[in-house]
Design a protein around this motif. Structure first.
Motif, PDB file in Angstrom:
ATOM      1  N   ASP A  91      58.499  83.987  73.426  1.00  0.00           N
ATOM      2  CA  ASP A  91      57.273  84.436  74.080  1.00  0.00           C
ATOM      3  C   ASP A  91      56.131  83.455  73.825  1.00  0.00           C
ATOM      4  OD1 ASP A  91      58.514  86.704  75.078  1.00  0.00           O
ATOM      5  OD2 ASP A  91      58.066  87.877  73.276  1.00  0.00           O
ATOM      6  N   ARG A  92      56.060  82.952  72.605  1.00  0.00           N
ATOM      7  CA  ARG A  92      55.030  81.955  72.302  1.00  0.00           C
ATOM      8  C   ARG A  92      55.249  80.694  73.140  1.00  0.00           C
ATOM      9  NH1 ARG A  92      51.272  80.800  68.433  1.00  0.00           N
ATOM     10  NH2 ARG A  92      51.681  82.768  67.342  1.00  0.00           N
ATOM     11  N   GLU A  93      56.494  80.282  73.301  1.00  0.00           N
ATOM     12  CA  GLU A  93      56.786  79.106  74.119  1.00  0.00           C
ATOM     13  C   GLU A  93      56.448  79.359  75.583  1.00  0.00           C
ATOM     14  OE1 GLU A  93      57.592  75.982  73.301  1.00  0.00           O
ATOM     15  OE2 GLU A  93      57.147  76.735  71.291  1.00  0.00           O
ATOM     16  N   PHE A  94      56.673  80.583  76.026  1.00  0.00           N
ATOM     17  CA  PHE A  94      56.327  80.933  77.400  1.00  0.00           C
ATOM     18  C   PHE A  94      54.821  80.784  77.620  1.00  0.00           C
ATOM     19  CE2 PHE A  94      55.043  83.845  80.748  1.00  0.00           C
ATOM     20  CZ  PHE A  94      55.988  83.605  81.739  1.00  0.00           C
ATOM     21  N   VAL A  95      54.033  81.278  76.678  1.00  0.00           N
ATOM     22  CA  VAL A  95      52.579  81.171  76.792  1.00  0.00           C
ATOM     23  C   VAL A  95      52.147  79.711  76.719  1.00  0.00           C
ATOM     24  CG1 VAL A  95      50.372  81.836  75.764  1.00  0.00           C
ATOM     25  CG2 VAL A  95      52.257  83.480  75.838  1.00  0.00           C
ATOM     26  N   ARG A  96      52.802  78.950  75.862  1.00  0.00           N
ATOM     27  CA  ARG A  96      52.468  77.527  75.755  1.00  0.00           C
ATOM     28  C   ARG A  96      52.738  76.809  77.086  1.00  0.00           C
ATOM     29  NH1 ARG A  96      54.706  76.774  71.278  1.00  0.00           N
ATOM     30  NH2 ARG A  96      52.823  76.792  69.981  1.00  0.00           N
ATOM     31  N   ALA A  97      53.828  77.166  77.744  1.00  0.00           N
ATOM     32  CA  ALA A  97      54.127  76.569  79.051  1.00  0.00           C
ATOM     33  C   ALA A  97      53.101  77.000  80.097  1.00  0.00           C
ATOM     34  CB  ALA A  97      55.534  76.964  79.495  1.00  0.00           C
ATOM     35  N   MET A  98      52.644  78.244  80.015  1.00  0.00           N
ATOM     36  CA  MET A  98      51.635  78.722  80.956  1.00  0.00           C
ATOM     37  C   MET A  98      50.332  77.941  80.821  1.00  0.00           C
ATOM     38  SD  MET A  98      51.900  82.846  80.987  1.00  0.00           S
ATOM     39  CE  MET A  98      50.521  82.893  82.119  1.00  0.00           C
ATOM     40  N   ALA A  99      50.006  77.551  79.609  1.00  0.00           N
ATOM     41  CA  ALA A  99      48.770  76.808  79.377  1.00  0.00           C
ATOM     42  C   ALA A  99      48.755  75.489  80.142  1.00  0.00           C
ATOM     43  CB  ALA A  99      48.587  76.554  77.882  1.00  0.00           C
ATOM     44  N   VAL A 100      49.929  75.027  80.537  1.00  0.00           N
ATOM     45  CA  VAL A 100      50.041  73.764  81.267  1.00  0.00           C
ATOM     46  C   VAL A 100      50.337  73.989  82.747  1.00  0.00           C
ATOM     47  CG1 VAL A 100      51.320  71.593  81.442  1.00  0.00           C
ATOM     48  CG2 VAL A 100      50.836  72.585  79.192  1.00  0.00           C
ATOM     49  N   ASN A 101      51.172  74.973  83.055  1.00  0.00           N
ATOM     50  CA  ASN A 101      51.748  75.066  84.393  1.00  0.00           C
ATOM     51  C   ASN A 101      51.254  76.216  85.258  1.00  0.00           C
ATOM     52  OD1 ASN A 101      53.489  72.858  83.784  1.00  0.00           O
ATOM     53  ND2 ASN A 101      54.863  74.263  82.700  1.00  0.00           N
ATOM     54  N   ASP A 102      50.542  77.185  84.708  1.00  0.00           N
ATOM     55  CA  ASP A 102      50.133  78.323  85.532  1.00  0.00           C
ATOM     56  C   ASP A 102      49.214  77.852  86.661  1.00  0.00           C
ATOM     57  OD1 ASP A 102      50.150  81.505  85.378  1.00  0.00           O
ATOM     58  OD2 ASP A 102      48.180  80.847  86.087  1.00  0.00           O
ATOM     59  N   PRO A 103      49.333  78.426  87.862  1.00  0.00           N
ATOM     60  CA  PRO A 103      48.483  77.993  88.978  1.00  0.00           C
ATOM     61  C   PRO A 103      47.018  78.376  88.830  1.00  0.00           C
ATOM     62  CG  PRO A 103      49.862  79.847  89.633  1.00  0.00           C
ATOM     63  CD  PRO A 103      50.356  79.396  88.295  1.00  0.00           C
ATOM     64  N   GLY A 104      46.696  79.263  87.888  1.00  0.00           N
ATOM     65  CA  GLY A 104      45.316  79.699  87.726  1.00  0.00           C
ATOM     66  C   GLY A 104      44.602  78.979  86.593  1.00  0.00           C
ATOM     67  N   GLU A 105      43.446  78.417  86.887  1.00  0.00           N
ATOM     68  CA  GLU A 105      42.689  77.668  85.875  1.00  0.00           C
ATOM     69  C   GLU A 105      42.300  78.542  84.688  1.00  0.00           C
ATOM     70  OE1 GLU A 105      38.341  75.385  85.471  1.00  0.00           O
ATOM     71  OE2 GLU A 105      39.052  76.126  87.418  1.00  0.00           O
ATOM     72  N   HIS A 106      41.825  79.759  84.961  1.00  0.00           N
ATOM     73  CA  HIS A 106      41.375  80.622  83.876  1.00  0.00           C
ATOM     74  C   HIS A 106      42.546  81.190  83.080  1.00  0.00           C
ATOM     75  CE1 HIS A 106      37.758  80.545  86.469  1.00  0.00           C
ATOM     76  NE2 HIS A 106      37.132  80.595  85.317  1.00  0.00           N
ATOM     77  N   VAL A 107      43.667  81.428  83.732  1.00  0.00           N
ATOM     78  CA  VAL A 107      44.856  81.858  82.995  1.00  0.00           C
ATOM     79  C   VAL A 107      45.330  80.734  82.086  1.00  0.00           C
ATOM     80  CG1 VAL A 107      47.303  82.452  83.206  1.00  0.00           C
ATOM     81  CG2 VAL A 107      45.616  83.620  84.622  1.00  0.00           C
ATOM     82  N   ARG A 108      45.318  79.507  82.587  1.00  0.00           N
ATOM     83  CA  ARG A 108      45.711  78.373  81.736  1.00  0.00           C
ATOM     84  C   ARG A 108      44.812  78.284  80.506  1.00  0.00           C
ATOM     85  NH1 ARG A 108      45.900  75.637  86.720  1.00  0.00           N
ATOM     86  NH2 ARG A 108      44.043  74.420  86.186  1.00  0.00           N
ATOM     87  N   ALA A 109      43.515  78.485  80.712  1.00  0.00           N
ATOM     88  CA  ALA A 109      42.579  78.416  79.585  1.00  0.00           C
ATOM     89  C   ALA A 109      42.851  79.530  78.578  1.00  0.00           C
ATOM     90  CB  ALA A 109      41.147  78.499  80.091  1.00  0.00           C
ATOM     91  N   ALA A 110      43.100  80.747  79.076  1.00  0.00           N
ATOM     92  CA  ALA A 110      43.376  81.872  78.178  1.00  0.00           C
ATOM     93  C   ALA A 110      44.671  81.654  77.409  1.00  0.00           C
ATOM     94  CB  ALA A 110      43.447  83.169  78.983  1.00  0.00           C
ATOM     95  N   ALA A 111      45.688  81.123  78.095  1.00  0.00           N
ATOM     96  CA  ALA A 111      46.958  80.852  77.422  1.00  0.00           C
ATOM     97  C   ALA A 111      46.791  79.756  76.376  1.00  0.00           C
ATOM     98  CB  ALA A 111      48.010  80.446  78.454  1.00  0.00           C
ATOM     99  N   GLY A 112      46.033  78.725  76.718  1.00  0.00           N
ATOM    100  CA  GLY A 112      45.802  77.643  75.765  1.00  0.00           C
ATOM    101  C   GLY A 112      45.097  78.124  74.509  1.00  0.00           C
ATOM    102  N   TRP A 113      44.149  79.035  74.670  1.00  0.00           N
ATOM    103  CA  TRP A 113      43.445  79.586  73.510  1.00  0.00           C
ATOM    104  C   TRP A 113      44.396  80.412  72.643  1.00  0.00           C
ATOM    105  CZ3 TRP A 113      39.343  79.024  70.636  1.00  0.00           C
ATOM    106  CH2 TRP A 113      38.949  80.057  69.781  1.00  0.00           C
TER     107      TRP A 113
END
Length: 374
Positions: free
Chosen positions: A189-211
């Motif tokens: 799950d942590r790896e999934f979130v880490r991937a979202m921080a790079v690949n999600d189509p939404g800028e704000h979702v990427r920022a939230a995942a990165g945090w």
């Protein structure tokens, strides 16, 4: 009724055409009977004469402008924009009010300016917290946001300034103290979130995942991302998209009104011009400008359609993963994912409709350019 600038040019063009053809009287047609969406009349419904062609494209543009304002009035955009749009639609001045609302510095821009007011921003923040923080995961935050919404401007300002963070700490402490709510985050799950921080189509979702997976982050950070951070980022991405396309389309419809008025005027002058070659070149240029503007708008909407499709597909995948996952953290995102999938599918459909409208506008403008060449 049609917008004033277009209607004036059209009325003159109709009269001149009637005189040239020996008709005793001529009257500018009106755009009565509003259609529920910006769909232009089929070619079979349009007469062959230049006056009828001008009437058709003018009516289609006026209908589309009103339909765009109606969409904004019924949208999920901030209340300031929705209320202002309804006021324009209900005005007794008809399309003149719509034209003024779309004009730079008009009603739409005034509503956008009010969004920058601190009181409006604070209320919007509280409303977003209520939408994205569930009672089951963030009871303290949810309750504090609801109290702020029911309270005064000062209450909402206090919630934004310190109340949210304080309630967030209470929720986190309660989850840590209650073993039933303490959630262990699996490595996948942590790896999934880490991937979202790079690949999600939404800028704000990427920022939230990165945090959530920043250096030094804990399982609690990732759990909170699933609990409300993901949904919060998604809400911001959707609102940013809606505001962006609204801004662009308001400008496009305002410019379309002006360009069609100029083309109608140029075509009118062609009928009586002493220098026919020069007048014809100007008429061709003005209709070409309408076509280029419409084609540019169509291209932009096709890009928005692609972006909305990517979001809808992404959320469909997330919704499926959340339903299939045995990890408890995923249950928090199921409902938001299903809602966002529906939202983005609707945005995709609307983008397709808008692209079709602008294609038809471009086609009709090219017909106008061809017409004045003969």
């Amino acid at each position: 009724m049609m917008s004033r600038s277009i209607r004036a040019a059209l009325a003159t063009a109709v009269a001149a055409t009637a005189l040239a053809s020996g008709t005793a009287t001529a009257q500018a047609p009106t755009a009565s009977g509003r259609r529920p969406s910006a769909v232009v009349a089929p070619r079979s419904a349009v007469a062959d004469g230049p006056a009828d062609a001008l009437s058709a494209i003018t009516a289609s543009a006026a209908d589309a402008a009103r339909d765009r304002v109606l969409r904004l009035a019924k949208s999920n955009l901030p209340a300031e924009i929705r209320t202002s749009a309804w006021n324009a639609l209900r005005s007794t001045r008809g399309d003149a009010a719509i034209e003024e609302w779309l004009t730079p510095g008009g009603g739409y821009n005034a509503a956008k300016q009010r969004l920058r007011d601190a009181r409006s921003r604070n209320r919007a923040y509280c409303e977003q917290v209520v939408r994205t923080h569930t009672v089951s995961f963030s009871p303290e935050v949810r309750a504090a946001a609801e109290r702020a919404l029911k309270g005064s401007d000062a209450d909402r300002a206090a919630f934004v300034r310190t109340g949210y963070a304080e309630a967030q700490k209470r929720d986190r402490a309660a989850r840590e103290a209650d073993g039933r709510h303490r959630q262990e985050i699996a490595a996948k799950d942590r790896e999934f979130v880490r991937a979202m921080a790079v690949n999600d189509p939404g800028e704000h979702v990427r920022a939230a995942a990165g945090w959530a997976v920043r250096p030094g982050s804990t399982d609690a950070d990732v759990a909170e991302f699933f609990g409300y951070g993901w949904a919060s980022g998604a809400a911001l991405d959707l609102e940013a998209y809606r505001l962006r396309v609204a801004d662009a389309e308001v400008r496009r419809h305002h410019l379309l009104t002006r360009l069609i008025a100029q083309a109608a005027e140029a075509e009118r002058e062609l009928l009586t011009a002493a220098d026919a070659a020069r007048a014809r070149a100007e008429a061709e240029r003005t209709w070409r400008a309408v076509a280029e503007h419409a084609e540019s708008a169509r291209t932009a909407w096709l890009a928005e359609q692609s972006a909305a499709r990517a979001q809808a597909e992404s959320w469909r995948t997330v919704a499926q993963l959340s339903r299939e996952s045995a990890d408890s953290v995923w249950k928090n995102i199921t409902a938001p994912a299903e809602a966002r999938q529906g939202d983005w599918a609707a945005e995709q459909a609307e983008a397709g409709e808008a692209a079709s409208f602008w294609k038809d506008m471009a086609d009709r403008a090219r017909e106008g350019e061809t017409r004045v060449k003969s």
